[in-house]
Design a protein around this motif. Structure first.
Motif, PDB file in Angstrom:
ATOM      1  N   ARG A  24       2.536  -9.180   3.690  1.00  0.00           N
ATOM      2  CA  ARG A  24       3.830  -8.906   4.302  1.00  0.00           C
ATOM      3  C   ARG A  24       4.756 -10.089   4.122  1.00  0.00           C
ATOM      4  NH1 ARG A  24       2.696  -7.541  10.345  1.00  0.00           N
ATOM      5  NH2 ARG A  24       4.991  -7.468  10.469  1.00  0.00           N
ATOM      6  N   ASP A  25       6.036  -9.787   4.116  1.00  0.00           N
ATOM      7  CA  ASP A  25       7.080 -10.791   4.034  1.00  0.00           C
ATOM      8  C   ASP A  25       8.030 -10.506   5.186  1.00  0.00           C
ATOM      9  OD1 ASP A  25       9.220 -12.455   3.522  1.00  0.00           O
ATOM     10  OD2 ASP A  25       9.165 -12.139   1.360  1.00  0.00           O
ATOM     11  N   ASN A  26       7.839 -11.208   6.283  1.00  0.00           N
ATOM     12  CA  ASN A  26       8.629 -10.939   7.482  1.00  0.00           C
ATOM     13  C   ASN A  26      10.112 -11.244   7.286  1.00  0.00           C
ATOM     14  OD1 ASN A  26       6.325 -10.099   8.776  1.00  0.00           O
ATOM     15  ND2 ASN A  26       6.090 -11.948  10.021  1.00  0.00           N
ATOM     16  N   ALA A  27      10.421 -12.207   6.437  1.00  0.00           N
ATOM     17  CA  ALA A  27      11.811 -12.535   6.171  1.00  0.00           C
ATOM     18  C   ALA A  27      12.535 -11.380   5.491  1.00  0.00           C
ATOM     19  CB  ALA A  27      11.909 -13.793   5.313  1.00  0.00           C
ATOM     20  N   LYS A  28      11.787 -10.558   4.767  1.00  0.00           N
ATOM     21  CA  LYS A  28      12.363  -9.414   4.075  1.00  0.00           C
ATOM     22  C   LYS A  28      12.038  -8.090   4.744  1.00  0.00           C
ATOM     23  CE  LYS A  28      12.330 -11.693  -0.430  1.00  0.00           C
ATOM     24  NZ  LYS A  28      11.868 -11.634  -1.838  1.00  0.00           N
ATOM     25  N   ASN A  29      11.369  -8.149   5.894  1.00  0.00           N
ATOM     26  CA  ASN A  29      10.999  -6.943   6.639  1.00  0.00           C
ATOM     27  C   ASN A  29      10.253  -5.937   5.767  1.00  0.00           C
ATOM     28  OD1 ASN A  29      12.249  -7.914   8.999  1.00  0.00           O
ATOM     29  ND2 ASN A  29      14.219  -7.012   8.425  1.00  0.00           N
ATOM     30  N   THR A  30       9.290  -6.439   5.027  1.00  0.00           N
ATOM     31  CA  THR A  30       8.586  -5.601   4.066  1.00  0.00           C
ATOM     32  C   THR A  30       7.088  -5.879   4.093  1.00  0.00           C
ATOM     33  OG1 THR A  30      10.538  -5.628   2.629  1.00  0.00           O
ATOM     34  CG2 THR A  30       8.473  -4.884   1.660  1.00  0.00           C
ATOM     35  N   VAL A  31       6.309  -4.820   3.982  1.00  0.00           N
ATOM     36  CA  VAL A  31       4.868  -4.932   3.849  1.00  0.00           C
ATOM     37  C   VAL A  31       4.471  -4.302   2.518  1.00  0.00           C
ATOM     38  CG1 VAL A  31       4.423  -2.776   5.106  1.00  0.00           C
ATOM     39  CG2 VAL A  31       2.632  -4.532   4.958  1.00  0.00           C
ATOM     40  N   PHE A  32       3.443  -4.856   1.890  1.00  0.00           N
ATOM     41  CA  PHE A  32       3.039  -4.424   0.564  1.00  0.00           C
ATOM     42  C   PHE A  32       1.575  -4.007   0.546  1.00  0.00           C
ATOM     43  CE2 PHE A  32       6.183  -7.813   0.253  1.00  0.00           C
ATOM     44  CZ  PHE A  32       7.172  -7.220  -0.522  1.00  0.00           C
ATOM     45  N   LEU A  33       1.252  -3.188  -0.422  1.00  0.00           N
ATOM     46  CA  LEU A  33      -0.142  -2.851  -0.692  1.00  0.00           C
ATOM     47  C   LEU A  33      -0.338  -2.897  -2.201  1.00  0.00           C
ATOM     48  CD1 LEU A  33      -2.852  -1.963   0.597  1.00  0.00           C
ATOM     49  CD2 LEU A  33      -2.201   0.389   0.026  1.00  0.00           C
ATOM     50  N   GLN A  34      -1.012  -3.928  -2.655  1.00  0.00           N
ATOM     51  CA  GLN A  34      -1.341  -4.053  -4.068  1.00  0.00           C
ATOM     52  C   GLN A  34      -2.642  -3.317  -4.318  1.00  0.00           C
ATOM     53  OE1 GLN A  34       0.376  -5.641  -6.678  1.00  0.00           O
ATOM     54  NE2 GLN A  34      -1.181  -4.601  -7.914  1.00  0.00           N
ATOM     55  N   MET A  35      -2.616  -2.350  -5.211  1.00  0.00           N
ATOM     56  CA  MET A  35      -3.770  -1.516  -5.493  1.00  0.00           C
ATOM     57  C   MET A  35      -4.196  -1.725  -6.940  1.00  0.00           C
ATOM     58  SD  MET A  35      -2.685   2.001  -3.504  1.00  0.00           S
ATOM     59  CE  MET A  35      -1.394   2.371  -4.703  1.00  0.00           C
ATOM     60  N   ASN A  36      -5.390  -2.242  -7.113  1.00  0.00           N
ATOM     61  CA  ASN A  36      -5.943  -2.484  -8.439  1.00  0.00           C
ATOM     62  C   ASN A  36      -7.188  -1.641  -8.653  1.00  0.00           C
ATOM     63  OD1 ASN A  36      -3.990  -4.525  -8.881  1.00  0.00           O
ATOM     64  ND2 ASN A  36      -5.326  -6.077  -7.955  1.00  0.00           N
ATOM     65  N   SER A  37      -7.581  -1.517  -9.907  1.00  0.00           N
ATOM     66  CA  SER A  37      -8.785  -0.761 -10.266  1.00  0.00           C
ATOM     67  C   SER A  37      -8.804   0.609  -9.618  1.00  0.00           C
ATOM     68  CB  SER A  37     -10.039  -1.554  -9.874  1.00  0.00           C
ATOM     69  OG  SER A  37     -10.061  -2.821 -10.501  1.00  0.00           O
ATOM     70  N   LEU A  38      -7.710   1.307  -9.740  1.00  0.00           N
ATOM     71  CA  LEU A  38      -7.563   2.600  -9.073  1.00  0.00           C
ATOM     72  C   LEU A  38      -8.530   3.639  -9.622  1.00  0.00           C
ATOM     73  CD1 LEU A  38      -3.706   2.608  -8.752  1.00  0.00           C
ATOM     74  CD2 LEU A  38      -5.306   2.850  -6.844  1.00  0.00           C
ATOM     75  N   LYS A  39      -8.987   4.486  -8.716  1.00  0.00           N
ATOM     76  CA  LYS A  39      -9.920   5.553  -9.024  1.00  0.00           C
ATOM     77  C   LYS A  39      -9.307   6.900  -8.661  1.00  0.00           C
ATOM     78  CE  LYS A  39     -13.695   2.513  -7.528  1.00  0.00           C
ATOM     79  NZ  LYS A  39     -14.835   2.374  -6.583  1.00  0.00           N
ATOM     80  N   PRO A  40      -9.788   7.987  -9.264  1.00  0.00           N
ATOM     81  CA  PRO A  40      -9.261   9.310  -8.909  1.00  0.00           C
ATOM     82  C   PRO A  40      -9.359   9.608  -7.410  1.00  0.00           C
ATOM     83  CG  PRO A  40     -10.511   9.468 -10.924  1.00  0.00           C
ATOM     84  CD  PRO A  40     -10.716   8.059 -10.405  1.00  0.00           C
ATOM     85  N   GLU A  41     -10.380   9.110  -6.750  1.00  0.00           N
ATOM     86  CA  GLU A  41     -10.534   9.341  -5.327  1.00  0.00           C
ATOM     87  C   GLU A  41      -9.506   8.603  -4.470  1.00  0.00           C
ATOM     88  OE1 GLU A  41     -14.362   7.058  -6.581  1.00  0.00           O
ATOM     89  OE2 GLU A  41     -12.903   8.404  -7.514  1.00  0.00           O
ATOM     90  N   ASP A  42      -8.709   7.735  -5.093  1.00  0.00           N
ATOM     91  CA  ASP A  42      -7.612   7.079  -4.395  1.00  0.00           C
ATOM     92  C   ASP A  42      -6.374   7.968  -4.328  1.00  0.00           C
ATOM     93  OD1 ASP A  42      -8.976   4.610  -3.912  1.00  0.00           O
ATOM     94  OD2 ASP A  42      -8.573   4.019  -5.986  1.00  0.00           O
ATOM     95  N   THR A  43      -6.397   9.082  -5.020  1.00  0.00           N
ATOM     96  CA  THR A  43      -5.264  10.002  -5.023  1.00  0.00           C
ATOM     97  C   THR A  43      -4.987  10.519  -3.617  1.00  0.00           C
ATOM     98  OG1 THR A  43      -5.626  10.702  -7.315  1.00  0.00           O
ATOM     99  CG2 THR A  43      -4.404  12.205  -5.890  1.00  0.00           C
ATOM    100  N   ALA A  44      -3.769  10.308  -3.151  1.00  0.00           N
ATOM    101  CA  ALA A  44      -3.393  10.695  -1.795  1.00  0.00           C
ATOM    102  C   ALA A  44      -1.930  10.361  -1.568  1.00  0.00           C
ATOM    103  CB  ALA A  44      -4.251   9.956  -0.761  1.00  0.00           C
TER     104      ALA A  44
END
Length: 124
Positions: A72-92
């Motif tokens: 998260r970057d509180n100064a920018k009021n933003t939260v992130f989710l970096q997703m690597n090595s994605l799999k088909p079961e991550d579909t959502a």
């Protein structure tokens, strides 16, 4: 008054990466823990990751541990989710949410504001 808007979803191939963003407006962002949840078709919404108000503590579902990173970057009021090595079961549909607490939580009952979601599709 609180609004959360997710972005960054899309279609990727197995093994690829995506970075989701969640922009928060309307209320103080930095005082609350944030979380990411996801819901696949026909399934219950499930916990993905959470981060404490100051980013000092994080937690992940076993299914994504080692592949996803929340920040998260509180100064920018933003939260992130970096997703690597994605799999088909991550579909959502991935949802960003703000907790009523300052400490991290995997219980969706602790979250009072939710975004509209962003679709992540991982092809086999």
């Amino acid at each position: 008054q609180v609004q959360l808007v997710e972005s960054g979803g899309g279609l990727v191939q197995t093994g690829g990466s995506l970075r989701l963003s969640c922009a928060v407006s309307g209320r103080t962002f930095s005082s609350y823990a944030m979380g990411w949840f996801r819901q696949a078709p026909g399934k219950e919404r499930e916990f993905v990751s959470t981060i404490s108000w100051n980013g000092g503590r994080t937690s992940y579902a076993d299914s994504v541990k080692g592949r996803f990173t929340i920040s998260r970057d509180n100064a920018k009021n933003t939260v992130f989710l970096q997703m690597n090595s994605l799999k088909p079961e991550d579909t959502a549909v991935y949802y960003c949410a703000r907790s009523r607490r300052s400490f991290y939580s995997s219980d969706q009952g602790d979250y009072d504001y939710w975004g509209q979601g962003t679709q992540v599709t991982v092809s086999s």
